[in-house]
Design an enzyme around this catalytic site. Structure first.
Site, PDB file in Angstrom:
ATOM      1  N   LYS A  14      58.668  27.355  68.374  1.00 30.36           N
ATOM      2  CA  LYS A  14      58.178  25.980  68.347  1.00 30.36           C
ATOM      3  C   LYS A  14      56.664  25.908  68.522  1.00 30.36           C
ATOM      4  CE  LYS A  14      62.397  24.330  68.223  1.00 30.36           C
ATOM      5  NZ  LYS A  14      62.939  23.706  67.007  1.00 30.36           N
ATOM      6  N   LYS A  74      52.344  23.100  64.546  1.00 33.11           N
ATOM      7  CA  LYS A  74      53.022  24.267  63.991  1.00 33.11           C
ATOM      8  C   LYS A  74      52.395  24.654  62.654  1.00 33.11           C
ATOM      9  CE  LYS A  74      57.152  22.351  66.078  1.00 33.11           C
ATOM     10  NZ  LYS A  74      58.397  21.600  65.802  1.00 33.11           N
ATOM     11  N   GLU A 165      61.977  20.368  58.061  1.00 35.18           N
ATOM     12  CA  GLU A 165      62.253  19.280  57.129  1.00 35.18           C
ATOM     13  C   GLU A 165      61.511  18.020  57.550  1.00 35.18           C
ATOM     14  OE1 GLU A 165      66.636  20.017  55.280  1.00 35.18           O
ATOM     15  OE2 GLU A 165      66.583  19.235  57.326  1.00 35.18           O
TER      16      GLU A 165
END
Length: 217
Positions: A14, A74, A165
Site C-alpha cells: 500500500k 502509490k 481500479e
C-alpha cells in the site's frame, strides 16, 4: 520456499519507497511476462503503457484525484506504473496482425493450418461481437489474465505491486490519447519496493476458509 511460506508471503503493498527503483533487467523480465501472457484464442486484445519517470507517473496521477486521491501516492512513489489497456474492439486489422505474427513465428506447418487458426479465432471473436454481444467484457477478462501473469511474475522477482481500479478511466483515456488509438484503460499496476511505512505489510493475511471456497466433485 515451501507452500506455508508462500501462503504468508506478501508481494502487494500500500506504500512504496520512492528511493528504490526496479533494475532494468528485472523490468525487461516483467515486459517479457506481459508480452507472453495467455489470452483466449491468442487474441492479445491489449496494450500496456509504462511510466518509469516522475513526469510519466504524474500524467497517470492526474486520474487519481478527488475520490481516488488515496491512490495518488502509490502512483507517484512507485518505481514503475503500468496502464493495462483493452482494445475497444477486435477488428480485422488486429486479427490479421496476430495471424501474420504467428506465421512469422513458425506456428503453421501448412497453409491449411494457418487458415484453420484464423477461422477458429474469428469464430470466437464473432461469437462475442454478434451473438453474445459481450465483446467489451470478454476483452476485459483477457486483460485480467495479463494482470494475473504480471502480479505472479512480480512476486517471483521480489518486486512489490499494487493493482488499482480506483482511478478515473475516462480522464486517463483523454490524458493519454487512448481513444484515438482504439484503446481504453482498465487497471493500473504500480510496481516497486515497499516502504517501511506500509501498514499492510505488518498485518496477517486474511482469507476465507478452505471449506468455503473449495468443493470436491
Amino acid at each position: 520456499m515451501d507452500i506455508s511460506e508462500v501462503s504468508q508471503t506478501r508481494h502487494t503493498t500500500k506504500a512504496f519507497d520512492p528511493n528504490r527503483q526496479i533494475p532494468a533487467e528485472t523490468v525487461a523480465k516483467l515486459r517479457t511476462l506481459l508480452r507472453n501472457a495467455p489470452s483466449s484464442v491468442n487474441s492479445q486484445p491489449w496494450h500496456f503503457l509504462i511510466a518509469s519517470t516522475p513526469e510519466g507517473r504524474a500524467r497517470i496521477a492526474k486520474a487519481t484525484q478527488g475520490s481516488f486521491a488515496y491512490n495518488e501516492p502509490k502512483v507517484r512513489n512507485a518505481s514503475h506504473v503500468l496502464v493495462l489497456c483493452a482494445h475497444k474492439t477486435l477488428d480485422d486489422a488486429h486479427l490479421s496482425s496476430i495471424l501474420a505474427q504467428e506465421q512469422l513465428d513458425g506456428r503453421f506447418a501448412t497453409p491449411e493450418a494457418m487458415a484453420t487458426q484464423d477461422k477458429s479465432r474469428r469464430f470466437y471473436v464473432g461469437l462475442h461481437q454478434t451473438e453474445l454481444k459481450d465483446e467489451r467484457y470478454w476483452i476485459e477478462r483477457q486483460v485480467y489474465l495479463a494482470l494475473g501473469t504480471l502480479l505472479l511474475g512480480a512476486g517471483s522477482l521480489q518486486v512489490d505491486a499494487c493493482p488499482m481500479e480506483g482511478f478515473d478511466a475516462s480522464l486517463l483515456d483523454v490524458e493519454l490519447g487512448l481513444a484515438e488509438r482504439g484503446l481504453t484503460s482498465i487497471v493500473l499496476v504500480a510496481l516497486g519496493y515497499r516502504s517501511e511505512e506500509d501498514f499492510n505489510a505488518r498485518l496477517p493475511k486474511s482469507r476465507l476458509s478452505e471449506t468455503e471456497i473449495f468443493t470436491e466433485l
